[in-house]
Design a protein around this motif. Sequence first.
Motif, PDB file in Angstrom:
ATOM      1  N   MET A   1       0.845  -1.200   0.000  1.00 57.30           N
ATOM      2  CA  MET A   1       0.000   0.000   0.000  1.00 57.30           C
ATOM      3  C   MET A   1       0.879   1.248   0.000  1.00 57.30           C
ATOM      4  O   MET A   1       1.845   1.329   0.757  1.00 57.30           O
ATOM      5  N   GLN A   2       0.567   2.191  -0.846  1.00 57.56           N
ATOM      6  CA  GLN A   2       1.397   3.390  -0.985  1.00 57.56           C
ATOM      7  C   GLN A   2       1.191   4.348   0.184  1.00 57.56           C
ATOM      8  O   GLN A   2       0.097   4.496   0.707  1.00 57.56           O
ATOM      9  N   CYS A   3       2.284   4.975   0.592  1.00 58.17           N
ATOM     10  CA  CYS A   3       2.238   5.937   1.691  1.00 58.17           C
ATOM     11  C   CYS A   3       1.438   7.173   1.279  1.00 58.17           C
ATOM     12  O   CYS A   3       1.668   7.754   0.225  1.00 58.17           O
ATOM     13  N   SER A   4       0.474   7.569   2.134  1.00 57.73           N
ATOM     14  CA  SER A   4      -0.317   8.776   1.872  1.00 57.73           C
ATOM     15  C   SER A   4      -0.317   9.728   3.064  1.00 57.73           C
ATOM     16  O   SER A   4      -0.799  10.848   2.948  1.00 57.73           O
ATOM     17  N   GLU A 156      -0.550   2.876   5.402  1.00 58.35           N
ATOM     18  CA  GLU A 156      -0.493   4.092   4.599  1.00 58.35           C
ATOM     19  C   GLU A 156       0.407   5.158   5.226  1.00 58.35           C
ATOM     20  O   GLU A 156       0.618   6.218   4.632  1.00 58.35           O
ATOM     21  N   CYS A 177       5.295   2.160   8.282  1.00 63.85           N
ATOM     22  CA  CYS A 177       6.685   2.265   7.866  1.00 63.85           C
ATOM     23  C   CYS A 177       7.320   3.329   8.759  1.00 63.85           C
ATOM     24  O   CYS A 177       6.617   4.221   9.240  1.00 63.85           O
ATOM     25  N   CYS A 196      11.358   6.416   0.344  1.00 69.94           N
ATOM     26  CA  CYS A 196       9.942   6.263   0.680  1.00 69.94           C
ATOM     27  C   CYS A 196       9.102   7.372   0.048  1.00 69.94           C
ATOM     28  O   CYS A 196       8.002   7.126  -0.443  1.00 69.94           O
ATOM     29  N   VAL A 197       9.628   8.595   0.090  1.00 67.86           N
ATOM     30  CA  VAL A 197       8.932   9.764  -0.436  1.00 67.86           C
ATOM     31  C   VAL A 197       9.937  10.604  -1.212  1.00 67.86           C
ATOM     32  O   VAL A 197      11.030  10.875  -0.713  1.00 67.86           O
TER      33      VAL A 197
END
Length: 199
Positions: A1-4, A156, A177, A196-197
Amino acid sequence: MQCSVIVFDVFGTLLTIEKRRSPYKRLLHALAKQGRRPQANDVSMVMSHCKSFAELAKFWGYEISIDLVKSLEADLAEELDSICLYDDTRETLLKLKSQGFKLALCSNLAMPYGNAVFNQLPSFDAYAMSYAVGATKPDPKIYQHLLNELHCDAKEMLFIGDTPKADVVGPTAFGMCARLIERKKGQTLRQAMSGCVDI
């Protein structure tokens, strides 16, 4: 799942205290001189209850002088006045916001520091302050508070902080994370989030 969602610790991560006076440690030392034995949960107690210096002393069964209270309050005021942002904090937060990330704060801190934090960092989507939640990191309760506020899944979330147990081990065990930032080594927020970002 993508970090939001990006969750930040406060002190040592986004903010620093330039003039440390450690008034709560002074209080504990003063009580130790009166015969009170330090307890493992003393720091957690200070950070998870909304009590003044005199109220904390009374909670532990002791009285402190008016002069000591005034001295502790003066030290606290000096610390609060010296709180400032790290050089990269504002720019990094604006970039993350522009990219659509939700931002949250999760911090272990005593109640008086709360207003100073809100004044410096007013535009977050959620706050989990230990004195308001009634729990300190790495207690899962404080991380769950964020999930409840943001209505999202732990997967997320990316947690950034400077304390391994509270800001990496705790969040990771909860399903987030997490990345450690080492400000004392000159590390920036961008470097801590690398991989990560992208900002």
